[in-house]
Design an enzyme around this catalytic site. Structure first.
Site, PDB file in Angstrom:
ATOM      1  N   TYR A   4      -5.476   6.025  -5.244  1.00  0.00           N
ATOM      2  CA  TYR A   4      -4.267   5.604  -4.534  1.00  0.00           C
ATOM      3  C   TYR A   4      -3.093   6.509  -4.918  1.00  0.00           C
ATOM      4  O   TYR A   4      -2.630   7.294  -4.127  1.00  0.00           O
ATOM      5  CB  TYR A   4      -3.958   4.129  -4.813  1.00  0.00           C
ATOM      6  CG  TYR A   4      -2.795   3.619  -3.982  1.00  0.00           C
ATOM      7  CD1 TYR A   4      -2.973   3.301  -2.643  1.00  0.00           C
ATOM      8  CD2 TYR A   4      -1.521   3.483  -4.529  1.00  0.00           C
ATOM      9  CE1 TYR A   4      -1.912   2.857  -1.859  1.00  0.00           C
ATOM     10  CE2 TYR A   4      -0.458   3.031  -3.763  1.00  0.00           C
ATOM     11  CZ  TYR A   4      -0.653   2.725  -2.427  1.00  0.00           C
ATOM     12  OH  TYR A   4       0.398   2.282  -1.667  1.00  0.00           O
ATOM     13  N   SER A  85      -4.012   3.679   3.151  1.00  0.00           N
ATOM     14  CA  SER A  85      -2.564   3.695   3.190  1.00  0.00           C
ATOM     15  C   SER A  85      -2.067   4.969   2.499  1.00  0.00           C
ATOM     16  O   SER A  85      -2.409   6.068   2.922  1.00  0.00           O
ATOM     17  CB  SER A  85      -1.997   2.423   2.549  1.00  0.00           C
ATOM     18  OG  SER A  85      -0.644   2.256   2.859  1.00  0.00           O
ATOM     19  N   ASP A 168      -1.258  -2.709  13.112  1.00  0.00           N
ATOM     20  CA  ASP A 168      -0.751  -2.338  11.785  1.00  0.00           C
ATOM     21  C   ASP A 168       0.761  -2.102  11.862  1.00  0.00           C
ATOM     22  O   ASP A 168       1.225  -1.167  12.511  1.00  0.00           O
ATOM     23  CB  ASP A 168      -1.454  -1.073  11.296  1.00  0.00           C
ATOM     24  CG  ASP A 168      -1.192  -0.783   9.817  1.00  0.00           C
ATOM     25  OD1 ASP A 168      -0.182  -1.289   9.291  1.00  0.00           O
ATOM     26  OD2 ASP A 168      -1.984  -0.044   9.213  1.00  0.00           O
ATOM     27  N   HIS A 201      -2.190  -4.315   8.441  1.00  0.00           N
ATOM     28  CA  HIS A 201      -2.500  -3.218   7.531  1.00  0.00           C
ATOM     29  C   HIS A 201      -3.701  -3.534   6.651  1.00  0.00           C
ATOM     30  O   HIS A 201      -4.470  -2.643   6.300  1.00  0.00           O
ATOM     31  CB  HIS A 201      -1.264  -2.940   6.671  1.00  0.00           C
ATOM     32  CG  HIS A 201      -1.313  -1.657   5.916  1.00  0.00           C
ATOM     33  ND1 HIS A 201      -1.464  -0.430   6.530  1.00  0.00           N
ATOM     34  CD2 HIS A 201      -1.214  -1.400   4.584  1.00  0.00           C
ATOM     35  CE1 HIS A 201      -1.454   0.530   5.616  1.00  0.00           C
ATOM     36  NE2 HIS A 201      -1.298  -0.038   4.430  1.00  0.00           N
TER      37      HIS A 201
END
Length: 229
Positions: A4, A85, A168, A201
């Site tokens: 991430y 993301s 989203d 999302h």
């Protein structure tokens, strides 16, 4: 390999029953990368990958991938990566900067066009993290890594799966749509695209489509990394 690396969000150890059943029990390995930009080691760890220093997060992820190969845990052909993301930006950059290191890439609900991310809602709220593309200096460092602008027709990209959601409201689905279209138009036939029509999302709340998407991703990885894609 999962990562991430943003917004001071820590990736911590935790129970993952679906991953255990669909991946680990089949004798595959899972690695979670703690890279700069995340929150695993405090605010300075996050600040080390802010704005002009964003490449640090990408370099850390690549270093983990290279170490897995060096240790013999994987080869490039058997190493898959996944992120969603901000993590989708991470895997998108990894694809365009080091396609030779991976056998499969999953890019979930991603940011990918960093020169226009502020024009797609709610991207303008993230300028403290990435920078402002309307400012020439900041546009320069964003352009240096923005995956959408770095798709090359002659690059040897591994199979790619991009996912997004029509609903989203966190990261605009245009990022994934545009990237899939650009990869396919550049002749990269092993580019797959999936768009969920409901949910946001984090996907739909219904367990059945959640299970279907999880299965889709693991089947994609298994086929790509075993040479049956």
């Amino acid at each position: 390999l999962y990562g991430y690396g943003g917004f001071e969000v820590p990736l911590l150890p935790g129970y993952a029953g679906v991953r255990g059943r669909l991946w680990l029990e089949k004798d595959y390995a899972y690695v979670q990368a703690n890279i700069r930009g995340g929150g695993e080691f405090g605010p300075n760890w996050h600040r080390a990958a802010l704005k002009a220093n964003r490449q640090n997060a990408f370099d850390d992820f690549i270093a983990v991938a290279q170490d897995l190969v060096k240790r013999g845990i994987a080869t490039p052909a058997t190493l898959g990566i996944q992120g969603g993301s901000n993590g989708g930006l991470l895997t998108g950059v990894s694809l365009t900067q080091h396609p030779e290191l991976f056998g499969a890439v999953i890019i979930d609900v991603p940011l990918l066009d960093m020169l226009r991310y502020t024009e797609l809602p709610p991207g303008a709220s993230w300028m403290a993290e990435y920078g402002d593309p309307a400012k020439p200096e900041e546009a320069g460092w964003l352009a240096a890594y923005s995956p959408y602008q770095h798709v090359e027709p002659d690059a040897a990209y591994p199979p790619v799966l991009l996912t997004t959601s029509t609903a989203d409201d966190r990261v605009h689905p245009g990022h994934a749509r545009k990237m899939a279209a650009r990869l396919q138009a550049a002749g990269h036939a092993k580019t797959l695209f999936f768009e969920e029509t409901e949910g946001g999302h984090g996907g739909r709340g219904d367990r059945r489509p959640q299970a279907a998407q999880a299965a889709m991703k693991y089947v994609f990885l298994q086929r790509a990394l075993t040479g049956t894609a």
